[in-house]
Design an enzyme around this catalytic site. Structure first.
Site, mmCIF file in Angstrom:
data_model
loop_
_atom_site.group_PDB
_atom_site.id
_atom_site.type_symbol
_atom_site.label_atom_id
_atom_site.label_comp_id
_atom_site.label_asym_id
_atom_site.label_seq_id
_atom_site.Cartn_x
_atom_site.Cartn_y
_atom_site.Cartn_z
ATOM 1 N N ARG A 16 0.828 -1.215 0.000
ATOM 2 C CA ARG A 16 0.000 0.000 0.000
ATOM 3 C C ARG A 16 0.857 1.257 0.000
ATOM 4 O O ARG A 16 1.884 1.286 0.664
ATOM 5 C CB ARG A 16 -0.889 0.005 1.248
ATOM 6 N N SER A 104 -8.201 0.371 1.318
ATOM 7 C CA SER A 104 -8.861 0.128 2.592
ATOM 8 C C SER A 104 -9.455 1.421 3.151
ATOM 9 O O SER A 104 -10.280 2.054 2.515
ATOM 10 C CB SER A 104 -7.887 -0.517 3.573
ATOM 11 N N HIS A 105 -9.002 1.850 4.351
ATOM 12 C CA HIS A 105 -9.561 3.059 4.974
ATOM 13 C C HIS A 105 -8.564 4.229 4.903
ATOM 14 O O HIS A 105 -8.751 5.231 5.566
ATOM 15 C CB HIS A 105 -9.914 2.772 6.435
ATOM 16 N N LYS A 114 -4.390 -6.352 -1.617
ATOM 17 C CA LYS A 114 -4.500 -7.439 -0.634
ATOM 18 C C LYS A 114 -4.535 -8.729 -1.441
ATOM 19 O O LYS A 114 -5.267 -8.821 -2.427
ATOM 20 C CB LYS A 114 -5.779 -7.293 0.196
ATOM 21 N N ASP A 238 -15.854 0.109 6.716
ATOM 22 C CA ASP A 238 -14.706 0.858 6.212
ATOM 23 C C ASP A 238 -14.736 0.841 4.682
ATOM 24 O O ASP A 238 -15.644 0.263 4.078
ATOM 25 C CB ASP A 238 -13.386 0.314 6.789
ATOM 26 N N ASP A 240 -13.260 -0.683 2.268
ATOM 27 C CA ASP A 240 -13.286 -1.909 1.459
ATOM 28 C C ASP A 240 -14.086 -3.027 2.108
ATOM 29 O O ASP A 240 -14.034 -4.167 1.659
ATOM 30 C CB ASP A 240 -11.862 -2.365 1.099
ATOM 31 N N ASP A 242 -14.087 -4.731 5.021
ATOM 32 C CA ASP A 242 -13.658 -5.842 5.874
ATOM 33 C C ASP A 242 -13.606 -5.456 7.353
ATOM 34 O O ASP A 242 -13.207 -6.262 8.188
ATOM 35 C CB ASP A 242 -12.325 -6.458 5.401
ATOM 36 N N ARG A 243 -14.045 -4.206 7.687
ATOM 37 C CA ARG A 243 -14.092 -3.811 9.106
ATOM 38 C C ARG A 243 -15.450 -3.200 9.420
ATOM 39 O O ARG A 243 -16.006 -2.450 8.628
ATOM 40 C CB ARG A 243 -12.984 -2.804 9.428
ATOM 41 N N HIS A 325 -11.875 -5.819 12.423
ATOM 42 C CA HIS A 325 -11.713 -7.022 11.586
ATOM 43 C C HIS A 325 -12.237 -8.186 12.428
ATOM 44 O O HIS A 325 -11.698 -8.460 13.508
ATOM 45 C CB HIS A 325 -10.228 -7.305 11.303
#
Length: 464
Positions: A16, A104-105, A114, A238, A240, A242-243, A325
Site C-alpha cells: 500500500r 482500505s480506509h 490485498k 470501512d 473496502d 472488511d471492518r 476485523h
C-alpha cells in the site's frame, strides 16, 4: 526485465502507498506478474481479481491483469467489489489465488493490494519474497485469458443463508461511499424490518466522511440517522468492507471488543469450549467474558493476516480485533467480512428479549484510553519496545510479549506496541476506575521516559 518497488509499500499485511508517489501502474503490473508466477509454480492457473471504489483502482486493476496474463494466468475479473466479495470469489470460483486492489480506509490518494495464495492470506515474508522476485525479473511467461465473472448474486445468497429471522428490526447502514455500496442492497432488501442506507453511492472521494468506523466522528452521521428514524441499531463499514463499526439504539458506539463479547456468547452456544482469539488491544472484559461463557480466550498479535493464520492453526470458530476485523469460521469461511458480521449482529438482537443498548449496559464498564498513536520512526519503533521490555524484565513486572508488551498491574493493564503499518507506537490503558487509569498512564509514561521517549501531553484524554 525486472521491477523495483519503493520499499515503503511492501508492508506486513499488504502492499500500500500513495498513488503517483510510491505506487504506480508499473507496480501493479509487476505485482500481477510476480503473484501470477508464484501461483503457476504451485501448479495453479486461475486468479480472481476485484477492485474498490477509489479513483485510481480501475487503472491499477487493468495493469495488474496485464501482469497476471503475461505470467500465463487466467484472470477471473469480478469487477468493482468489497474485499470480502473477492475473498468469497476465491472460494466460490475455486481460484488458485486472489488480488483485491484497495486502499482500505486510507485517505483517497492511497491505494494498494490485498492478496491470497490459494485460500490463505499472502503476507509478511511472502510480500518480501514478491519484492525480491520482481527485483530479479524472476517471472514466468505466458498468455492468460481474462473472463468477467460477476459473483454478487451468489455472494448475497451465501450471506443471507446464515440469517436467522426474529423480531423485525429498524436498522441504519452507512457504507461510507465505500465498496460495500455495491452489495448492500442485494442483502438488506431481502431482510425483514426497515432498513435505511446512507452514502450508498460508491465514490472514491468519500464526500460525506472518511470510511473508517473506528473513528467516532466518522459515525456522527449514522448516529444522527439512528436517532431520527428510531432505529434499534446502526452499522458502518470501512472503505473496502472488511471492518465493521456499530452503534446501539441510543446512538452509543460499541467497540470491536464489546461486539466480540456478544458474538462470542452466540458462537459458544453451538461450539462449547471453543478457543476464541482477540488481539492484544482488546479489553480484559472480553477475555473474561469468553471464559465466563465457557470458551477458551486466546490473546494474539494484532493484524488480520496473522489472526486468520492463527485461527486456522488452532481451529477457532471466531476471532477478532479491536479495529473491527472480525472472522467467523463456525458456519462461514473464516475471513473478515463486515457485512456478514453485521448480519450476525442482527441475528443476536432479533432473537433476544434485550435491545442492543441493554446488552451494552449489561457489560462491565471499565475506563480506558482510546488507542494512543504517537510518531516514532520506522527504524526506531521496535527498538523502543524492546528497551521497555528489557526494563520490565529487570523490574520483575507481569507482562505478555506476544505483540509488544501488555503489562498487568492490580489497577488493570497497559499496552505498548509498534505499528506494523505506520511509523508510530501504539499504546492503550484500561482500569476499573479513573484513579487506576491515571496510575497506569503514569506507569506507561515512566517506562517510555526511561527509554528517552515522551508521550504527548494530549494522549490519554477521553474514554472508550
Amino acid at each position: 526485465m525486472s521491477h523495483k518497488f519503493d520499499p515503503s509499500i511492501l508492508r506486513e499485511y499488504d502492499i500500500r502507498g500513495i498513488v503517483g508517489g510510491t505506487v504506480h501502474a508499473a507496480d501493479a503490473r509487476a505485482i500481477g506478474r510476480t503473484l501470477g508466477t508464484l501461483v503457476r509454480r504451485k501448479g495453479g492457473k486461475r486468479v480472481a481479481l476485484g477492485y474498490d471504489g477509489r479513483l485510481s483502482s480501475p487503472e491499477l486493476a487493468a495493469a495488474c491483469i496485464e501482469g497476471l496474463t503475461a505470467a500465463g494466468i487466467d484472470v477471473l475479473d469480478i469487477g468493482l467489489a468489497a474485499t470480502p466479495m473477492l475473498y468469497f470469489a476465491v472460494y466460490h470460483l475455486e481460484a488458485d489465488g486472489g488480488i483485491q486492489i484497495t486502499g482500505s480506509h486510507n485517505p483517497p490518494d492511497y491505494n494498494g493490494f490485498k492478496m491470497m495464495m490459494g485460500k490463505k492470506s499472502f503476507f509478511g515474508a511472502d510480500i518480501q519474497t514478491l519484492g525480491a522476485m520482481a527485483g530479479k525479473g524472476d517471472w514466468e511467461t505466458g498468455q492468460g485469458k481474462v473472463e468477467k465473472r460477476p459473483v454478487l448474486a451468489d455472494y448475497a445468497a451465501r450471506l443471507l443463508r446464515d440469517v436467522k429471522p426474529g423480531k423485525k428490526l429498524k436498522v441504519a447502514w452507512d457504507t461510507g461511499n465505500g465498496a460495500v455500496g455495491v452489495s448492500i442492497r442485494s442483502v438488506v432488501d431481502k431482510l425483514e424490518g426497515e432498513h435505511f442506507v446512507l452514502n450508498e453511492k460508491v465514490d472514491g472521494t468519500f464526500p460525506s466522511h472518511h470510511p473508517d468506523p473506528t473513528v467516532p466522528k466518522n459515525l456522527e452521521q449514522l448516529i444522527a440517522e439512528v436517532k431520527k428514524q428510531g432505529c434499534d441499531l446502526g452499522i458502518a463499514f470501512d472503505g473496502d468492507g472488511d471492518r465493521i463499526g456499530a452503534v446501539d439504539g441510543q446512538g452509543r458506539i460499541l467497540w470491536g471488543d464489546q461486539l466480540l463479547v456478544l458474538w462470542s456468547r452466540d458462537v459458544l452456544k453451538t461450539n462449547p469450549g471453543a478457543t476464541i482469539i482477540a488481539d492484544v488491544k482488546a479489553s480484559q472484559v472480553l477475555f473474561d467474558e469468553i471464559a465466563k461463557a465457557g470458551g477458551k480466550p486466546m490473546m494474539f498479535k494484532t493484524g488480520h493476516s496473522l489472526i486468520k493464520s492463527k485461527m486456522a492453526e488452532v481451529g477457532a470458530p471466531l476471532a477478532g480485533e479491536m479495529s473491527g476485523h472480525v472472522f467467523f469460521a463456525d458456519t462461514f469461511y473464516g475471513f473478515d467480512d463486515a457485512l456478514y458480521c453485521g448480519l450476525r449482529l442482527l441475528n443476536i438482537v432479533a432473537n433476544s428479549k434485550e435491545s442492543l443498548a441493554d446488552m451494552r449496559d449489561g457489560l462491565p464498564q471499565p475506563v480506558n484510553t482510546p488507542e494512543l498513536r504517537f510518531d516514532c520512526p520506522d527504524d526506531e519503533k521496535f527498538g523502543v519496545v524492546e528497551k521497555v521490555k528489557a526494563r520490565l524484565q529487570k523490574d520483575g513486572a507481569k507482562f505478555s510479549d506476544i505483540d509488544g508488551v501488555r503489562v498487568s498491574t492490580k489497577d488493570g493493564w497497559w499496552l505498548l506496541r509498534a505499528s506494523n503499518t505506520q511509523p508510530v507506537l501504539v499504546a492503550r490503558c484500561e482500569a476499573a476506575d479513573d484513579a487506576g487509569l491515571e496510575r497506569l498512564m503514569a506507569d506507561l509514561k515512566a517506562a517510555l521516559a526511561a527509554c528517552g521517549v515522551e508521550l504527548p501531553d494530549d494522549a490519554g484524554s477521553g474514554h472508550h
